[in-house]
Design a protein around this motif. Structure first.
Motif, mmCIF file in Angstrom:
data_model
loop_
_atom_site.group_PDB
_atom_site.id
_atom_site.type_symbol
_atom_site.label_atom_id
_atom_site.label_comp_id
_atom_site.label_asym_id
_atom_site.label_seq_id
_atom_site.Cartn_x
_atom_site.Cartn_y
_atom_site.Cartn_z
ATOM 1 N N GLN A 1 0.851 -1.189 0.000
ATOM 2 C CA GLN A 1 0.000 0.000 0.000
ATOM 3 C C GLN A 1 0.885 1.236 0.000
ATOM 4 N N VAL A 2 0.432 2.277 -0.674
ATOM 5 C CA VAL A 2 1.205 3.507 -0.749
ATOM 6 C C VAL A 2 0.399 4.640 -0.132
ATOM 7 N N GLN A 3 1.078 5.512 0.588
ATOM 8 C CA GLN A 3 0.474 6.710 1.161
ATOM 9 C C GLN A 3 0.976 7.921 0.384
ATOM 10 N N LEU A 4 0.056 8.823 0.079
ATOM 11 C CA LEU A 4 0.369 10.002 -0.721
ATOM 12 C C LEU A 4 0.064 11.262 0.077
ATOM 13 N N VAL A 5 0.977 12.217 0.025
ATOM 14 C CA VAL A 5 0.792 13.487 0.732
ATOM 15 C C VAL A 5 1.120 14.629 -0.214
ATOM 16 N N GLU A 6 0.129 15.477 -0.491
ATOM 17 C CA GLU A 6 0.329 16.625 -1.365
ATOM 18 C C GLU A 6 0.809 17.827 -0.558
ATOM 19 N N SER A 7 1.516 18.716 -1.227
ATOM 20 C CA SER A 7 1.950 19.970 -0.625
ATOM 21 C C SER A 7 2.141 20.995 -1.727
ATOM 22 N N GLY A 8 2.280 22.263 -1.321
ATOM 23 C CA GLY A 8 2.575 23.314 -2.278
ATOM 24 C C GLY A 8 1.399 24.188 -2.641
ATOM 25 N N SER A 17 1.976 31.452 -10.555
ATOM 26 C CA SER A 17 2.351 30.044 -10.677
ATOM 27 C C SER A 17 2.433 29.389 -9.312
ATOM 28 N N LEU A 18 2.208 28.106 -9.306
ATOM 29 C CA LEU A 18 2.421 27.268 -8.129
ATOM 30 C C LEU A 18 2.962 25.929 -8.603
ATOM 31 N N ARG A 19 3.728 25.284 -7.733
ATOM 32 C CA ARG A 19 4.192 23.935 -8.009
ATOM 33 C C ARG A 19 3.731 23.021 -6.884
ATOM 34 N N LEU A 20 2.880 22.088 -7.233
ATOM 35 C CA LEU A 20 2.407 21.118 -6.253
ATOM 36 C C LEU A 20 3.333 19.900 -6.265
ATOM 37 N N SER A 21 3.533 19.337 -5.093
ATOM 38 C CA SER A 21 4.313 18.112 -4.955
ATOM 39 C C SER A 21 3.447 17.061 -4.285
ATOM 40 N N CYS A 22 3.741 15.825 -4.601
ATOM 41 C CA CYS A 22 3.067 14.704 -3.961
ATOM 42 C C CYS A 22 4.142 13.682 -3.612
ATOM 43 N N ALA A 23 4.305 13.461 -2.319
ATOM 44 C CA ALA A 23 5.321 12.528 -1.839
ATOM 45 C C ALA A 23 4.676 11.210 -1.453
ATOM 46 N N ALA A 24 5.348 10.141 -1.792
ATOM 47 C CA ALA A 24 4.827 8.805 -1.511
ATOM 48 C C ALA A 24 5.658 8.113 -0.452
ATOM 49 N N SER A 25 4.992 7.284 0.312
ATOM 50 C CA SER A 25 5.679 6.420 1.280
ATOM 51 C C SER A 25 4.998 5.068 1.280
ATOM 52 N N GLY A 26 5.721 4.078 1.731
ATOM 53 C CA GLY A 26 5.161 2.742 1.805
ATOM 54 C C GLY A 26 5.534 1.867 0.632
ATOM 55 N N TRP A 114 -5.176 7.631 -2.977
ATOM 56 C CA TRP A 114 -5.376 9.074 -3.079
ATOM 57 C C TRP A 114 -4.716 9.785 -1.903
ATOM 58 N N GLY A 115 -4.232 10.985 -2.173
ATOM 59 C CA GLY A 115 -3.770 11.847 -1.107
ATOM 60 C C GLY A 115 -4.939 12.579 -0.470
ATOM 61 N N GLN A 116 -4.645 13.401 0.513
ATOM 62 C CA GLN A 116 -5.696 14.109 1.244
ATOM 63 C C GLN A 116 -6.065 15.428 0.574
ATOM 64 N N GLY A 117 -5.254 15.864 -0.370
ATOM 65 C CA GLY A 117 -5.560 17.081 -1.115
ATOM 66 C C GLY A 117 -4.857 18.307 -0.566
ATOM 67 N N THR A 118 -4.638 19.284 -1.440
ATOM 68 C CA THR A 118 -4.067 20.568 -1.050
ATOM 69 C C THR A 118 -4.864 21.669 -1.740
ATOM 70 N N GLN A 119 -5.183 22.710 -0.995
ATOM 71 C CA GLN A 119 -6.042 23.776 -1.503
ATOM 72 C C GLN A 119 -5.236 24.753 -2.357
ATOM 73 N N VAL A 120 -5.777 25.051 -3.529
ATOM 74 C CA VAL A 120 -5.222 26.095 -4.397
ATOM 75 C C VAL A 120 -6.311 27.144 -4.593
ATOM 76 N N THR A 121 -5.994 28.376 -4.259
ATOM 77 C CA THR A 121 -6.938 29.475 -4.419
ATOM 78 C C THR A 121 -6.290 30.553 -5.278
ATOM 79 N N VAL A 122 -6.966 30.902 -6.360
ATOM 80 C CA VAL A 122 -6.454 31.908 -7.284
ATOM 81 C C VAL A 122 -7.361 33.130 -7.198
#
Length: 124
Positions: A1-8, A17-26, A114-122
């Motif tokens: 199983q893989v865990q995903l965590v978004e950031s950015g 501009s924004l750069r989102l990252s998604c890091a995996a573990s597991g 799926w990751g938990q999500g990260t909010q982007v507001t423009v």
């Protein structure tokens, strides 16, 4: 199983501009096809882009093509979404997802994790 965590995610002015990252573990991400989706309030989850296991093929939704770029670094176990020329219509929670599959996948039901999500507001 893989865990995903978004950031950015964050607040940015239109045209920025924004750069989102998604890091995996597991598990190593090289075993998965990856995708980015977004969901705005009151709307269905929308496909943004996808990338194959090796990163050799990417596919972006029409609404973001030419502005957003998906990439991955299997050595770092990360996937990225570079977002340029942002528009208020891009405001949403952005999710990364992983699929035990090959190819580029546009259907969210094909993704296993799926990751938990990260909010982007423009702002306009």
């Amino acid at each position: 199983q893989v865990q995903l965590v978004e950031s950015g995610g964050g607040l940015v002015q239109a045209g920025g501009s924004l750069r989102l990252s998604c890091a995996a573990s597991g598990r190593t991400l090289s075993s998965y096809a990856l995708g980015w989706f977004r969901q705005a309030p009151g709307k269905e989850r929308q496909f943004v882009g996808a990338i194959t296991r090796t990163g050799g093929i990417t596919y972006n939704a029409d609404s973001v093509r030419g502005r957003f770029t998906i990439s991955r670094d299997n050595a770092m176990n990360k996937v990225y979404l570079q977002m340029n020329s942002l528009d208020p219509e891009d405001t949403a929670v952005y999710y990364c997802a992983a699929a035990n599959s090959w190819g580029v996948l546009r259907d969210p039901s094909r993704y296993n994790y799926w990751g938990q999500g990260t909010q982007v507001t423009v702002s306009s």
